[in-house]
Design a protein around this motif. Structure first.
Motif, PDB file in Angstrom:
ATOM      1  N   SER A 171       0.844  -1.194   0.000  1.00  0.00           N
ATOM      2  CA  SER A 171       0.000   0.000   0.000  1.00  0.00           C
ATOM      3  C   SER A 171       0.874   1.236   0.000  1.00  0.00           C
ATOM      4  O   SER A 171       2.098   1.150   0.153  1.00  0.00           O
ATOM      5  CB  SER A 171      -0.916   0.006   1.234  1.00  0.00           C
ATOM      6  N   GLY A 172       0.233   2.393  -0.174  1.00  0.00           N
ATOM      7  CA  GLY A 172       0.946   3.651  -0.080  1.00  0.00           C
ATOM      8  C   GLY A 172       1.228   4.336  -1.396  1.00  0.00           C
ATOM      9  O   GLY A 172       1.788   5.434  -1.416  1.00  0.00           O
ATOM     10  N   GLY A 173       0.868   3.701  -2.496  1.00  0.00           N
ATOM     11  CA  GLY A 173       1.082   4.332  -3.786  1.00  0.00           C
ATOM     12  C   GLY A 173       0.174   5.516  -4.001  1.00  0.00           C
ATOM     13  O   GLY A 173      -0.732   5.783  -3.205  1.00  0.00           O
ATOM     14  N   GLY A 174       0.421   6.225  -5.087  1.00  0.00           N
ATOM     15  CA  GLY A 174      -0.406   7.388  -5.404  1.00  0.00           C
ATOM     16  C   GLY A 174       0.196   8.208  -6.502  1.00  0.00           C
ATOM     17  O   GLY A 174       1.142   7.780  -7.177  1.00  0.00           O
ATOM     18  N   LEU A 175      -0.345   9.398  -6.673  1.00  0.00           N
ATOM     19  CA  LEU A 175       0.122  10.343  -7.682  1.00  0.00           C
ATOM     20  C   LEU A 175       0.945  11.422  -6.993  1.00  0.00           C
ATOM     21  O   LEU A 175       0.501  12.024  -6.014  1.00  0.00           O
ATOM     22  CB  LEU A 175      -1.072  10.962  -8.399  1.00  0.00           C
ATOM     23  N   VAL A 176       2.138  11.657  -7.512  1.00  0.00           N
ATOM     24  CA  VAL A 176       3.030  12.654  -6.920  1.00  0.00           C
ATOM     25  C   VAL A 176       3.742  13.396  -8.040  1.00  0.00           C
ATOM     26  O   VAL A 176       3.958  12.834  -9.122  1.00  0.00           O
ATOM     27  CB  VAL A 176       4.033  11.977  -5.955  1.00  0.00           C
ATOM     28  N   GLN A 177       4.088  14.636  -7.790  1.00  0.00           N
ATOM     29  CA  GLN A 177       4.844  15.398  -8.780  1.00  0.00           C
ATOM     30  C   GLN A 177       6.318  15.024  -8.747  1.00  0.00           C
ATOM     31  O   GLN A 177       6.835  14.558  -7.720  1.00  0.00           O
ATOM     32  CB  GLN A 177       4.683  16.889  -8.515  1.00  0.00           C
ATOM     33  N   ALA A 178       6.976  15.239  -9.849  1.00  0.00           N
ATOM     34  CA  ALA A 178       8.413  14.985  -9.918  1.00  0.00           C
ATOM     35  C   ALA A 178       9.124  15.747  -8.802  1.00  0.00           C
ATOM     36  O   ALA A 178       8.811  16.912  -8.530  1.00  0.00           O
ATOM     37  CB  ALA A 178       8.957  15.398 -11.279  1.00  0.00           C
ATOM     38  N   GLY A 179      10.066  15.075  -8.163  1.00  0.00           N
ATOM     39  CA  GLY A 179      10.775  15.654  -7.039  1.00  0.00           C
ATOM     40  C   GLY A 179      10.148  15.346  -5.699  1.00  0.00           C
ATOM     41  O   GLY A 179      10.752  15.618  -4.653  1.00  0.00           O
ATOM     42  N   VAL A 223      12.778  -9.581   2.239  1.00  0.00           N
ATOM     43  CA  VAL A 223      11.703  -8.930   1.488  1.00  0.00           C
ATOM     44  C   VAL A 223      12.299  -7.964   0.475  1.00  0.00           C
ATOM     45  O   VAL A 223      13.206  -7.196   0.793  1.00  0.00           O
ATOM     46  CB  VAL A 223      10.742  -8.185   2.434  1.00  0.00           C
ATOM     47  N   SER A 224      11.786  -8.038  -0.735  1.00  0.00           N
ATOM     48  CA  SER A 224      12.224  -7.138  -1.794  1.00  0.00           C
ATOM     49  C   SER A 224      11.052  -6.358  -2.358  1.00  0.00           C
ATOM     50  O   SER A 224       9.898  -6.780  -2.278  1.00  0.00           O
ATOM     51  CB  SER A 224      12.883  -7.920  -2.934  1.00  0.00           C
ATOM     52  N   TRP A 225      11.385  -5.232  -2.947  1.00  0.00           N
ATOM     53  CA  TRP A 225      10.444  -4.464  -3.744  1.00  0.00           C
ATOM     54  C   TRP A 225      10.842  -4.590  -5.209  1.00  0.00           C
ATOM     55  O   TRP A 225      12.017  -4.478  -5.549  1.00  0.00           O
ATOM     56  CB  TRP A 225      10.455  -3.000  -3.339  1.00  0.00           C
ATOM     57  N   PHE A 226       9.842  -4.813  -6.044  1.00  0.00           N
ATOM     58  CA  PHE A 226       9.997  -4.826  -7.492  1.00  0.00           C
ATOM     59  C   PHE A 226       9.025  -3.803  -8.075  1.00  0.00           C
ATOM     60  O   PHE A 226       8.076  -3.388  -7.418  1.00  0.00           O
ATOM     61  CB  PHE A 226       9.672  -6.205  -8.064  1.00  0.00           C
ATOM     62  N   ARG A 227       9.244  -3.435  -9.302  1.00  0.00           N
ATOM     63  CA  ARG A 227       8.290  -2.567  -9.975  1.00  0.00           C
ATOM     64  C   ARG A 227       8.139  -2.992 -11.418  1.00  0.00           C
ATOM     65  O   ARG A 227       9.052  -3.576 -12.021  1.00  0.00           O
ATOM     66  CB  ARG A 227       8.718  -1.102  -9.888  1.00  0.00           C
ATOM     67  N   PRO A 276       9.458  10.839 -13.382  1.00  0.00           N
ATOM     68  CA  PRO A 276       8.442  10.098 -14.161  1.00  0.00           C
ATOM     69  C   PRO A 276       8.864   8.678 -14.508  1.00  0.00           C
ATOM     70  O   PRO A 276       7.988   7.809 -14.677  1.00  0.00           O
ATOM     71  CB  PRO A 276       8.279  10.967 -15.405  1.00  0.00           C
ATOM     72  N   GLU A 277      10.168   8.428 -14.593  1.00  0.00           N
ATOM     73  CA  GLU A 277      10.642   7.076 -14.900  1.00  0.00           C
ATOM     74  C   GLU A 277      10.379   6.092 -13.757  1.00  0.00           C
ATOM     75  O   GLU A 277      10.500   4.884 -13.939  1.00  0.00           O
ATOM     76  CB  GLU A 277      12.125   7.086 -15.230  1.00  0.00           C
ATOM     77  N   ASP A 278      10.015   6.603 -12.589  1.00  0.00           N
ATOM     78  CA  ASP A 278       9.676   5.739 -11.455  1.00  0.00           C
ATOM     79  C   ASP A 278       8.219   5.286 -11.505  1.00  0.00           C
ATOM     80  O   ASP A 278       7.797   4.469 -10.668  1.00  0.00           O
ATOM     81  CB  ASP A 278       9.924   6.472 -10.142  1.00  0.00           C
ATOM     82  N   THR A 279       7.454   5.770 -12.448  1.00  0.00           N
ATOM     83  CA  THR A 279       6.058   5.379 -12.572  1.00  0.00           C
ATOM     84  C   THR A 279       5.936   3.897 -12.890  1.00  0.00           C
ATOM     85  O   THR A 279       6.531   3.408 -13.862  1.00  0.00           O
ATOM     86  CB  THR A 279       5.358   6.202 -13.670  1.00  0.00           C
ATOM     87  N   ALA A 280       5.214   3.182 -12.054  1.00  0.00           N
ATOM     88  CA  ALA A 280       5.078   1.727 -12.205  1.00  0.00           C
ATOM     89  C   ALA A 280       4.144   1.206 -11.122  1.00  0.00           C
ATOM     90  O   ALA A 280       3.788   1.938 -10.195  1.00  0.00           O
ATOM     91  CB  ALA A 280       6.443   1.044 -12.078  1.00  0.00           C
ATOM     92  N   VAL A 281       3.792  -0.059 -11.246  1.00  0.00           N
ATOM     93  CA  VAL A 281       3.167  -0.766 -10.134  1.00  0.00           C
ATOM     94  C   VAL A 281       4.297  -1.366  -9.308  1.00  0.00           C
ATOM     95  O   VAL A 281       5.183  -2.038  -9.850  1.00  0.00           O
ATOM     96  CB  VAL A 281       2.212  -1.872 -10.624  1.00  0.00           C
ATOM     97  N   GLN A 337      -0.061  -7.656  -3.832  1.00  0.00           N
ATOM     98  CA  GLN A 337      -0.902  -7.386  -4.991  1.00  0.00           C
ATOM     99  C   GLN A 337      -0.461  -6.188  -5.805  1.00  0.00           C
ATOM    100  O   GLN A 337      -0.946  -6.007  -6.913  1.00  0.00           O
ATOM    101  CB  GLN A 337      -2.362  -7.169  -4.547  1.00  0.00           C
ATOM    102  N   GLY A 338       0.461  -5.397  -5.312  1.00  0.00           N
ATOM    103  CA  GLY A 338       0.946  -4.252  -6.073  1.00  0.00           C
ATOM    104  C   GLY A 338       0.223  -2.971  -5.721  1.00  0.00           C
ATOM    105  O   GLY A 338      -0.969  -2.967  -5.401  1.00  0.00           O
ATOM    106  N   THR A 339       0.949  -1.872  -5.786  1.00  0.00           N
ATOM    107  CA  THR A 339       0.389  -0.550  -5.564  1.00  0.00           C
ATOM    108  C   THR A 339       0.933   0.392  -6.631  1.00  0.00           C
ATOM    109  O   THR A 339       2.124   0.378  -6.937  1.00  0.00           O
ATOM    110  CB  THR A 339       0.693  -0.053  -4.138  1.00  0.00           C
ATOM    111  N   GLN A 340       0.057   1.187  -7.213  1.00  0.00           N
ATOM    112  CA  GLN A 340       0.424   2.036  -8.338  1.00  0.00           C
ATOM    113  C   GLN A 340       1.103   3.315  -7.858  1.00  0.00           C
ATOM    114  O   GLN A 340       0.594   4.018  -6.982  1.00  0.00           O
ATOM    115  CB  GLN A 340      -0.816   2.420  -9.148  1.00  0.00           C
ATOM    116  N   VAL A 341       2.239   3.611  -8.448  1.00  0.00           N
ATOM    117  CA  VAL A 341       2.937   4.876  -8.222  1.00  0.00           C
ATOM    118  C   VAL A 341       2.997   5.615  -9.556  1.00  0.00           C
ATOM    119  O   VAL A 341       3.475   5.068 -10.546  1.00  0.00           O
ATOM    120  CB  VAL A 341       4.357   4.643  -7.680  1.00  0.00           C
TER     121      VAL A 341
END
Length: 123
Positions: free
Chosen positions: A6-14, A33-37, A87-92, A115-119
């Protein structure tokens, strides 16, 4: 073990976001535990790892210096603090767990997935 990201969302660059991965149903401190995108149309890629004790962390080149992974075994939580997003960090973003007790950056090695969280990072 079951995982929920959890914790994903829409954020501006920076900007910054903190993702959380909550675990249940197992002995959480047994697991690295790892994070993937995964961006649309692209393969799932490793981002960061924290080992079972929280002492050892490992990052992809793109995450190094901007992201920080940590865990709280008492709360069965893993965090991914992401700073200076672009913007290149945009992913699930997915969290995954395994009992390697070693650095494991290949998605296919992991059995347990959240289950993934969208960033989404806007420019």
């Amino acid at each position: 073990v079951q995982l929920q990201a959890s914790g994903g969302g829409l954020v501006q660059a920076g900007g910054s976001l903190r993702l959380s991965c909550a675990a249940s149903g197992g002995t959480f401190s047994d697991y690295d535990v790892s994070w993937f995108r995964q961006a649309p149309g692209k393969e799932r890629k490793f981002v960061a790892l924290v080992n079972w004790s929280g002492v050892t962390t490992f990052y992809s080149d793109s995450a190094k210096g901007r992201f920080e992974v940590s865990r709280d075994n008492a709360k069965n939580l893993v965090y991914l603090q992401m700073n200076n997003l672009n913007p290149e960090d945009t992913a699930v973003y997915y969290c995954a767990a395994g009992t390697f007790h070693a650095i494991a950056t290949t998605a296919s090695r992991y059995t347990y997935w959240g289950q993934g969280t969208q960033v989404t990072v806007s420019s």
